[in-house]
Design an enzyme around this catalytic site. Sequence first.
Site, short mmCIF file in Angstrom:
data_model
loop_
_atom_site.label_atom_id
_atom_site.label_comp_id
_atom_site.label_asym_id
_atom_site.label_seq_id
_atom_site.Cartn_x
_atom_site.Cartn_y
_atom_site.Cartn_z
N ASN A 194 -7.51 -42.33 -70.41
CA ASN A 194 -7.35 -42.97 -69.11
C ASN A 194 -6.07 -43.81 -69.14
O ASN A 194 -5.93 -44.69 -69.99
CB ASN A 194 -8.58 -43.86 -68.82
N GLU A 235 -21.14 -38.72 -66.43
CA GLU A 235 -20.53 -39.53 -67.48
C GLU A 235 -21.30 -40.83 -67.59
O GLU A 235 -21.43 -41.56 -66.60
CB GLU A 235 -19.05 -39.80 -67.17
N GLU A 290 -10.73 -40.21 -61.06
CA GLU A 290 -11.81 -41.16 -60.76
C GLU A 290 -11.60 -41.76 -59.39
O GLU A 290 -10.47 -42.15 -59.04
CB GLU A 290 -11.87 -42.26 -61.82
N ARG A 321 4.51 -56.80 -63.35
CA ARG A 321 5.92 -57.21 -63.25
C ARG A 321 6.60 -56.62 -62.03
O ARG A 321 7.56 -57.18 -61.50
CB ARG A 321 6.65 -56.75 -64.54
N ARG A 346 -7.92 -46.66 -57.29
CA ARG A 346 -8.81 -47.60 -56.61
C ARG A 346 -8.36 -47.80 -55.16
O ARG A 346 -7.19 -47.64 -54.82
CB ARG A 346 -8.82 -48.94 -57.34
N ARG A 370 -4.79 -51.40 -57.34
CA ARG A 370 -4.41 -52.47 -58.26
C ARG A 370 -3.67 -51.96 -59.50
O ARG A 370 -3.01 -52.74 -60.17
CB ARG A 370 -5.62 -53.30 -58.68
N HIS A 371 -3.85 -50.68 -59.84
CA HIS A 371 -3.08 -50.14 -60.97
C HIS A 371 -2.48 -48.77 -60.59
O HIS A 371 -1.34 -48.71 -60.16
CB HIS A 371 -3.88 -50.10 -62.27
N ASP A 397 -4.86 -45.75 -66.65
CA ASP A 397 -4.83 -46.78 -65.62
C ASP A 397 -4.06 -48.03 -66.04
O ASP A 397 -3.28 -48.61 -65.27
CB ASP A 397 -6.25 -47.21 -65.25
N HIS A 398 -4.29 -48.47 -67.28
CA HIS A 398 -3.78 -49.79 -67.65
C HIS A 398 -2.33 -49.77 -68.12
O HIS A 398 -1.75 -50.84 -68.33
CB HIS A 398 -4.72 -50.45 -68.65
N HIS A 454 -8.66 -48.30 -71.83
CA HIS A 454 -8.14 -49.65 -72.08
C HIS A 454 -7.89 -49.91 -73.56
O HIS A 454 -6.83 -50.42 -73.94
CB HIS A 454 -9.12 -50.68 -71.52
N THR A 513 -13.08 -54.57 -63.79
CA THR A 513 -13.15 -53.17 -64.17
C THR A 513 -14.46 -52.62 -63.65
O THR A 513 -15.26 -53.37 -63.07
CB THR A 513 -13.05 -53.02 -65.71
N THR A 514 -14.70 -51.34 -63.83
CA THR A 514 -15.92 -50.74 -63.30
C THR A 514 -17.14 -51.31 -64.00
O THR A 514 -17.27 -51.22 -65.22
CB THR A 514 -15.90 -49.21 -63.50
N HIS A 564 -16.27 -45.97 -71.40
CA HIS A 564 -16.21 -47.40 -71.07
C HIS A 564 -16.52 -48.25 -72.30
O HIS A 564 -17.61 -48.17 -72.88
CB HIS A 564 -17.16 -47.79 -69.94
N GLY A 565 -15.53 -49.03 -72.69
CA GLY A 565 -15.70 -49.98 -73.78
C GLY A 565 -15.62 -49.40 -75.17
O GLY A 565 -15.81 -50.12 -76.16
N HIS A 595 -7.79 -43.44 -62.28
CA HIS A 595 -8.67 -43.99 -61.24
C HIS A 595 -7.80 -44.59 -60.15
O HIS A 595 -7.15 -45.62 -60.34
CB HIS A 595 -9.58 -45.05 -61.86
#
Length: 254
Positions: free
Chosen positions: A10, A157, A76, A21, A48, A52-53, A12-13, A223, A106-107, A200-201, A46
């Site tokens: 993923n 998932e 996503e 920035r 959103r 936001r990302h 996203d981040h 992440h 986050t989700t 996730h995580g 994802h």
Amino acid sequence: MHDRIRLGLNVDHVATVRNARGGHAPDPVRAAQMALKAGVDGITAHLREDRRHILDKDVFAIKEVCDTFGRPLNFEMAATEEMVALAVEMKPHAACLVPERREERTTEGGLDVVGQLETVGAAVAKFNALGIRSSLFIATDPAQVRAAALVKAPVIEFHTGALCDSFREQEDVIFNNELSRLQAAVQQAHDLGIEVHAGHGIDFDTVGFIARIPHIRELNIGHFLIGEAIFIGLEASLHRMRDLIDAAHKGVRE
């Protein structure tokens, strides 16, 4: 038993850092290219509602990169008219419906398929008809698994955040309960003919517990791997995760 668990990244981040920035760097499209060259099995992004990302331009560009490499984009998205229309236009390999709240970082938790049966069912039916592989990001709740089967989702998932958090916090009772719930939910989904993914995580310390569970076909991790790339590089972080997944899954195959 399948021979290999797929690893999806993923990105996203990467976009989160860029947007903090402004400007164009770091570029999530470049991260996708690098990850695919390093052998990752697919890319997750994802988009959103609040952007936001990942931005619209990012996800279309990432789709082109995935097509070039012949590997899937897992898009996503929330189950909204806007996002469904975007998915129909883009035609990703897979569309994963996730819960989304503006105030969350986050989700948090899984999609309430039971409570949104009509909305989710309509999106899944549209995607299935177009050859877009529907996926539902849900908690390890038997009722949600049954609802996923009811709307004919080919993939679910499972949200592994609570499991991974409890391991890091050394909350053994919670961890054991969460692991048992995940194992049971995976088996339930498999028995219903649904392909199982998880995400996730997940990090280097927790991936082994999950990869050892029979019938999990794919792990989507973002992440942690993007953060680890700051210290050891993206390719090295992906290769280490790949090795840990394969080592854990080897015992399942044997």
